[in-house]
Design a protein around this motif. Structure first.
Motif, short mmCIF file in Angstrom:
data_model
loop_
_atom_site.label_atom_id
_atom_site.label_comp_id
_atom_site.label_asym_id
_atom_site.label_seq_id
_atom_site.Cartn_x
_atom_site.Cartn_y
_atom_site.Cartn_z
N GLY A 114 0.80 -1.22 0.00
CA GLY A 114 0.00 0.00 0.00
C GLY A 114 0.83 1.26 0.00
O GLY A 114 2.00 1.25 0.36
N CYS B 233 -2.03 2.96 6.41
CA CYS B 233 -3.41 2.50 6.53
C CYS B 233 -3.72 1.47 5.44
O CYS B 233 -4.25 0.39 5.70
N GLU B 234 -3.33 1.81 4.21
CA GLU B 234 -3.56 0.89 3.10
C GLU B 234 -2.74 -0.39 3.30
O GLU B 234 -3.21 -1.49 3.00
N PHE C 22 -4.56 -2.71 5.60
CA PHE C 22 -5.63 -3.43 4.91
C PHE C 22 -5.08 -4.54 4.03
O PHE C 22 -5.72 -5.58 3.84
N SER C 23 -3.87 -4.34 3.50
CA SER C 23 -3.30 -5.34 2.59
C SER C 23 -2.89 -6.61 3.34
O SER C 23 -2.64 -7.64 2.72
N THR D 289 -0.18 5.07 -7.09
CA THR D 289 -1.37 5.89 -7.36
C THR D 289 -1.54 6.18 -8.85
O THR D 289 -2.59 6.66 -9.27
N ALA E 184 -6.87 0.84 -9.47
CA ALA E 184 -6.90 -0.20 -8.43
C ALA E 184 -7.12 -1.58 -9.04
O ALA E 184 -6.69 -2.59 -8.50
#
Lengths: 197, 345
Positions: free
Chosen positions: A87, A91-92, A95-96, B129, B133
């Motif tokens: 991520g 935070c990401e 989640f990963s 980014t 996704a």
């Protein structure tokens, strides 16, 4: 399981306490001083012997030692980079972690990483359930998450909550500030000439 | 954020911004083939805002199988197959994608990096980014990197195993005290030599050498002195022989020599006598001096047929050298005897 995991313990001991201490631990665990080959398989019980011996020689509680081992993993650039693919920010990345076990398998077909499952997330509070072949993956995870928070420049409180019975452990992350410090940075492709980790 | 409005015809209206979030590498061209809108990552690749209004063909060349038509926007729009667009600024990077017509000659193209992903990421400084996704780009990069790590470990393992194998092999064929070949090492060398001989290779000789008076050194000065003498003997023998010759220690004070430098009996005898002379020079160990001598029996290989039993030939040769050695010992030690002289072999 793969020697990779035992070799991480060996590297942790050698890097932090020197070859003489490693030799002592190896002797106590009944392992040759040359240690482990990452890609060869060893009996699971050897990992237990190794950890027990390290705890005894260093006179440290098992969980504290395992946390340090988890944090040490992130000092290997290869490990750090593979984790950072998870991520853009901490935070990401958290989640990963649901995918950690599968990502491990993607890298190495039958690598037995623990399964991490994000069971609750509320505001900045993340609660993970950790299940692995060896008791103590929760502590290793806690150490690793702490080191990764530093890597991302996040301020987080990480707590390893051992859970009796189920064979599962819990780790709680309280993310206080995702941009507390400067991020150590991550480029999607590594520089071409990279030394071995 | 306003939700995309669906028209009665079943088509969807999206803002360029929303489209860019879903497909960061999209391009829309007008009827003249000029870039009308583009996604944020495509903007990065084509050098920013300046790309707007530029001809698509000023940035890309269309790579197609058949080239009867030129690189026209019509052609880009017309194909239902995969598009391959080569970046003019970086011809090593080829983008892959597909296109749809939007009406009034406008074309929407969505692109991705195929196998040139890593180069593109490096060239344009792309980050997570910059990819949708739903794009597998990050997983692909992750896989490539994990693969390098695993292969690196395997490569290191292979070379360590190879080193260990070579060490084990060297240890198995050599005598640990003197570093000379051992019996197995010598047998291998003689087998190879015998096989070469059968194929028309050169004849060779085998010398059986036994130290005289060595037992006295061990008895009077001790085993450490004996070991020291054996090491010096090994050095002296090695120095006196030619590079292609092999010296093996095959027993306590027993040596076998494979001599490849010709089979002239007179020359071999001179060599044997020179070796004895060298070995008779005094040895010093911890201030004490001692002397030994040596007896040598030499046998020369006989021509053999290609189909002959090499093992039997080798055995015969060794026996001849043994008999010559025995004759040398019986003749008073410190002597070199040729197998030919005693009428056997």
């Amino acid at each position: 399981m793969y020697g990779l995991i035992n070799k991480s313990v060996q590297a942790f001991l050698r890097d932090n306490y020197g070859s003489a201490l490693w030799a002592q631990v190896a002797h106590r665990a009944g392992i040759g001083v040359e240690g482990f080959e990452a890609m060869l398989r060893y009996d699971d019980s050897l990992t237990e012997h190794l950890i027990d011996a390290a705890c005894a020689v260093l006179d440290r509680p098992r969980n504290a030692l395992l946390e340090d081992i988890g944090a040490h993993l992130v000092t290997f650039d290869t490990v750090r980079r593979l984790l950072r693919f998870g991520g853009v920010d901490y935070c990401e990345f958290l989640f990963s972690l649901n995918e950690l076990q599968d990502r491990g398998r993607m890298a190495l077909g039958d690598l037995e990483l623990p399964s991490l499952f994000l069971i609750r997330q509320c505001g900045g509070r993340f609660l993970f359930e950790v299940r692995g072949a060896i008791c103590g993956w929760g502590a290793v995870t806690a150490g690793l998450l702490r080191a990764m928070a530093d890597d991302y420049g996040a301020l987080a409180l990480i707590e390893d909550q051992e859970l009796a019975g189920h064979g599962a452990e819990r780790v709680q992350v309280l993310l206080l500030d995702p941009e507390f410090n400067t991020d150590r940075g991550f480029a999607l492709t590594a520089p071409r000439s990279r030394g071995a980790a | 954020m306003t939700p995309p409005a669906a028209t009665p015809q079943g088509s969807v209206v999206l803002s360029a911004d929303a489209l860019g979030r879903l497909m960061p590498m999209f391009l829309i061209c007008d009827a003249q083939g000029r870039i009308d809108a583009l996604g944020p990552t495509m903007k990065k690749i084509l050098g920013g805002e300046a790309a707007l209004g530029a001809l698509l063909t000023s940035h890309f060349t269309l790579r197609v199988a058949q080239t009867e038509e030129g690189d026209s926007p019509d052609r880009v729009a017309g194909t239902r197959r995969r598009l391959h667009l080569v970046l003019r600024a970086r011809p090593e990077i080829v983008l892959r994608g597909s296109s749809v017509e939007l009406g009034e000659g406008r074309v929407l193209i969505n692109l991705t990096f195929g196998i040139h992903l890593a180069e593109a990421v490096r060239a344009f400084d792309l980050t997570e980014t910059d990819f949708a996704a739903s794009d597998m780009a990050i997983e692909l990069l992750y896989m490539a990197e994990a693969n390098v790590a695993v292969l690196g470990e395997l490569g290191a393992l292979t070379s360590r195993l190879e080193m260990a194998r070579r060490t084990a092999e060297a240890q198995a064929l050599s005598d640990p005290l003197t570093g000379l070949a051992n019996r197995r090492g010598l047998d291998q060398a003689i087998d190879a030599e015998m096989a070469a001989l059968a194929q028309g290779g050169s004849a060779f000789a085998v010398a059986h050498l036994d130290l005289d008076y060595f037992k006295q050194v061990n008895d009077t000065l001790g085993h450490a002195a004996g070991d020291h003498v054996l090491m010096i003997v090994a050095q002296r023998l090695t120095r006196e022989l030619r590079r292609g010759d092999i010296v093996a220690r095959t027993g306590g004070d027993e040596f076998l020599l494979l001599l490849r430098g010709g089979t002239d009996e007179a020359a071999l005898r001179r060599l044997g006598e020179r070796l004895i002379h060298r070995l008779e020079q005094p040895y010093t160990f911890e201030g004490k001096t001692c002397q030994i001598s040596a007896s040598i029996g030499i046998a020369v290989s006989l021509p053999i047929e290609e189909t002959a039993d090499h093992g039997q030939q080798t055995q015969r040769l060794m026996e001849a050298a043994d008999r010559a050695l025995y004759a040398a010992k019986r003749g008073g030690r410190g002597r070199c005897v040729m197998a030919g002289e005693i009428g056997a072999g």
